[in-house]
Scaffold this motif. Structure first.
Motif, PDB file in Angstrom:
ATOM      1  N   SER A   1      -7.411 -11.268 -63.308  1.00 14.38           N
ATOM      2  CA  SER A   1      -7.756 -11.671 -61.946  1.00 14.38           C
ATOM      3  C   SER A   1      -8.066 -10.496 -61.037  1.00 14.38           C
ATOM      4  CB  SER A   1      -6.613 -12.503 -61.337  1.00 14.38           C
ATOM      5  OG  SER A   1      -5.405 -11.754 -61.307  1.00 14.38           O
ATOM      6  N   ALA A   2      -7.552  -9.305 -61.358  1.00 12.36           N
ATOM      7  CA  ALA A   2      -7.773  -8.150 -60.487  1.00 12.36           C
ATOM      8  C   ALA A   2      -8.864  -7.219 -60.995  1.00 12.36           C
ATOM      9  CB  ALA A   2      -6.472  -7.354 -60.329  1.00 12.36           C
ATOM     10  N   VAL A   3      -9.083  -7.182 -62.305  1.00 12.82           N
ATOM     11  CA  VAL A   3      -9.964  -6.160 -62.872  1.00 12.82           C
ATOM     12  C   VAL A   3     -11.179  -6.755 -63.583  1.00 12.82           C
ATOM     13  CG1 VAL A   3     -10.081  -4.242 -64.508  1.00 12.82           C
ATOM     14  CG2 VAL A   3      -8.040  -4.546 -63.107  1.00 12.82           C
TER      15      VAL A   3
ATOM     16  N   ALA B   1       6.865 -12.201 -57.578  1.00  4.70           N
ATOM     17  CA  ALA B   1       6.936 -10.821 -57.098  1.00  4.70           C
ATOM     18  C   ALA B   1       6.361  -9.850 -58.123  1.00  4.70           C
ATOM     19  CB  ALA B   1       8.388 -10.458 -56.788  1.00  4.70           C
ATOM     20  N   VAL B   2       6.677 -10.082 -59.387  1.00  2.00           N
ATOM     21  CA  VAL B   2       6.135  -9.212 -60.443  1.00  2.00           C
ATOM     22  C   VAL B   2       4.621  -9.363 -60.528  1.00  2.00           C
ATOM     23  CG1 VAL B   2       6.097  -8.796 -62.929  1.00  2.00           C
ATOM     24  CG2 VAL B   2       8.276  -9.158 -61.762  1.00  2.00           C
ATOM     25  N   PHE B   3       4.131 -10.598 -60.415  1.00  2.00           N
ATOM     26  CA  PHE B   3       2.678 -10.801 -60.490  1.00  2.00           C
ATOM     27  C   PHE B   3       1.975 -10.088 -59.341  1.00  2.00           C
ATOM     28  CE2 PHE B   3      -1.239 -12.986 -59.384  1.00  2.00           C
ATOM     29  CZ  PHE B   3      -1.897 -13.014 -60.602  1.00  2.00           C
ATOM     30  N   VAL B   4       2.511 -10.217 -58.130  1.00  2.00           N
ATOM     31  CA  VAL B   4       1.893  -9.555 -56.972  1.00  2.00           C
ATOM     32  C   VAL B   4       1.889  -8.047 -57.168  1.00  2.00           C
ATOM     33  CG1 VAL B   4       2.152  -9.080 -54.503  1.00  2.00           C
ATOM     34  CG2 VAL B   4       2.425 -11.411 -55.363  1.00  2.00           C
ATOM     35  N   ARG B   5       2.997  -7.501 -57.664  1.00  2.00           N
ATOM     36  CA  ARG B   5       3.058  -6.055 -57.900  1.00  2.00           C
ATOM     37  C   ARG B   5       2.031  -5.628 -58.943  1.00  2.00           C
ATOM     38  NH1 ARG B   5       5.064  -2.487 -61.592  1.00  2.00           N
ATOM     39  NH2 ARG B   5       5.747  -0.471 -60.741  1.00  2.00           N
ATOM     40  N   GLU B   6       1.990  -6.349 -60.051  1.00  3.05           N
ATOM     41  CA  GLU B   6       1.063  -5.981 -61.124  1.00  3.05           C
ATOM     42  C   GLU B   6      -0.388  -6.159 -60.696  1.00  3.05           C
ATOM     43  OE1 GLU B   6       1.817  -4.472 -63.826  1.00  3.05           O
ATOM     44  OE2 GLU B   6       3.968  -4.567 -63.470  1.00  3.05           O
ATOM     45  N   TRP B   7      -0.658  -7.188 -59.902  1.00  2.00           N
ATOM     46  CA  TRP B   7      -2.020  -7.403 -59.421  1.00  2.00           C
ATOM     47  C   TRP B   7      -2.446  -6.239 -58.530  1.00  2.00           C
ATOM     48  CZ3 TRP B   7      -5.031  -7.696 -55.138  1.00  2.00           C
ATOM     49  CH2 TRP B   7      -6.270  -8.327 -55.267  1.00  2.00           C
ATOM     50  N   ARG B   8      -1.578  -5.820 -57.638  1.00  2.00           N
ATOM     51  CA  ARG B   8      -1.914  -4.716 -56.739  1.00  2.00           C
ATOM     52  C   ARG B   8      -2.110  -3.417 -57.513  1.00  2.00           C
ATOM     53  NH1 ARG B   8       2.463  -5.918 -51.838  1.00  2.00           N
ATOM     54  NH2 ARG B   8       1.279  -7.636 -50.864  1.00  2.00           N
ATOM     55  N   LEU B   9      -1.257  -3.169 -58.483  1.00  2.00           N
ATOM     56  CA  LEU B   9      -1.406  -1.953 -59.286  1.00  2.00           C
ATOM     57  C   LEU B   9      -2.700  -1.982 -60.090  1.00  2.00           C
ATOM     58  CD1 LEU B   9       2.246  -1.437 -60.613  1.00  2.00           C
ATOM     59  CD2 LEU B   9       1.047  -0.068 -58.900  1.00  2.00           C
TER      60      LEU B   9
ATOM     61  N   ALA C   1      -5.434  -3.681 -59.355  1.00  2.00           N
ATOM     62  CA  ALA C   1      -6.580  -3.609 -58.458  1.00  2.00           C
ATOM     63  C   ALA C   1      -6.795  -2.208 -57.922  1.00  2.00           C
ATOM     64  CB  ALA C   1      -6.390  -4.591 -57.293  1.00  2.00           C
ATOM     65  N   ALA C   2      -5.702  -1.433 -57.808  1.00  2.00           N
ATOM     66  CA  ALA C   2      -5.824  -0.100 -57.232  1.00  2.00           C
ATOM     67  C   ALA C   2      -5.974   0.991 -58.285  1.00  2.00           C
ATOM     68  CB  ALA C   2      -4.594   0.194 -56.367  1.00  2.00           C
ATOM     69  N   GLY C   3      -5.351   0.815 -59.438  1.00  2.00           N
ATOM     70  CA  GLY C   3      -5.346   1.867 -60.451  1.00  2.00           C
ATOM     71  C   GLY C   3      -6.646   1.967 -61.215  1.00  2.00           C
ATOM     72  N   GLY C   4      -7.117   3.178 -61.426  1.00  2.00           N
ATOM     73  CA  GLY C   4      -8.313   3.409 -62.219  1.00  2.00           C
ATOM     74  C   GLY C   4      -9.577   2.824 -61.643  1.00  2.00           C
TER      75      GLY C   4
END
Length: 222
Positions: A103-105, A6-14, A16-19
């Motif tokens: 993985s997101a940025v 759950a923490v990984f999914v939250r951090e990945w989404r943040l 990918a979306a932030g900045g």
């Protein structure tokens, strides 16, 4: 879903979306690589020789773009305190954040590095070696950037401070990545050794940096 997932999914989404997500570092890297020929000239031999170092350095700088937000936002809005009370330890949180950041940025960096290497005149195998070096280097770059971000969390306009902390620690990784591309280009047979050293650096960062990040975050919370 486990707490870690759950923490990984939250951090990945943040991340990918932030900045701007991956667009910010990718645009920075592309801009840097597009401007270099204007500075050193259009000579094909010079561009080909400079390509490994220039591309590795551009990837290093791109990895620092989002480091300020890794822990700064969580500290300012109280999320970090909630994480400290959760089942996920701060050490595990540090690993999760670094993994989500890669993985997101940072994932476009090897692709951009390969295309840029070809554009600078490197052949396919040497461009591939350089790109593979960037793949192996990204975890190390993210972990060192995260360590610097944890030390500078809560400091206003901490971008320069993060760069001053992280860049000297990342230089050996830059040398290994550039060395892999240059060795493949020159046919010295040392590309594999440089790739293994880049991977070893990332593994060493994985073994050490999360504990440093956790200690820095505990200091910020006390």
């Amino acid at each position: 879903m486990s707490a870690f997932a759950a923490v990984f999914v939250r951090e990945w989404r943040l991340a990918a979306a932030g900045g701007g997500g991956p667009a910010g570092p990718a645009a920075f890297m592309l801009a840097a690589l597009a401007l270099v020929p204007l500075a050193i000239g259009p000579d094909p031999d010079i561009l080909r020789a400079a390509a490994p170092g220039v591309i590795a350095f551009a990837a290093l700088l791109a990895s620092l773009q989002g480091a300020e937000r890794l822990f700064g936002d969580d500290l300012s809005d109280g999320t970090l305190e909630l994480y400290a009370l959760s089942p996920v330890s701060l050490t595990a949180l540090s690993v999760i954040k670094a993994g989500a950041y890669v993985s997101a940025v940072l994932w476009p960096a090897p692709l951009i590095g390969f295309v840029a290497a070809m554009a600078y005149g490197m052949d396919g195998p040497s461009a591939g070696a350089l790109s593979l070096g960037l793949v192996l280097a990204l975890p190390g770059l993210a972990l060192v950037s995260g360590f610097a971000g944890a030390l500078a969390a809560g400091v206003k306009r901490s971008g320069l401070l993060i760069a001053l902390i992280a860049a000297p620690l990342q230089v050996p990784l830059l040398v290994f990545v550039a060395g892999a591309g240059r060795a493949a280009l020159e046919g010295t047979g040392l590309a594999g050794a440089n790739l293994m050293l880049a991977g070893a650096f990332s593994l060493a960062a994985l073994a050490l940096a999360p504990f440093g990040m956790a200690a820095a975050l505990r200091g910020r919370l006390e």
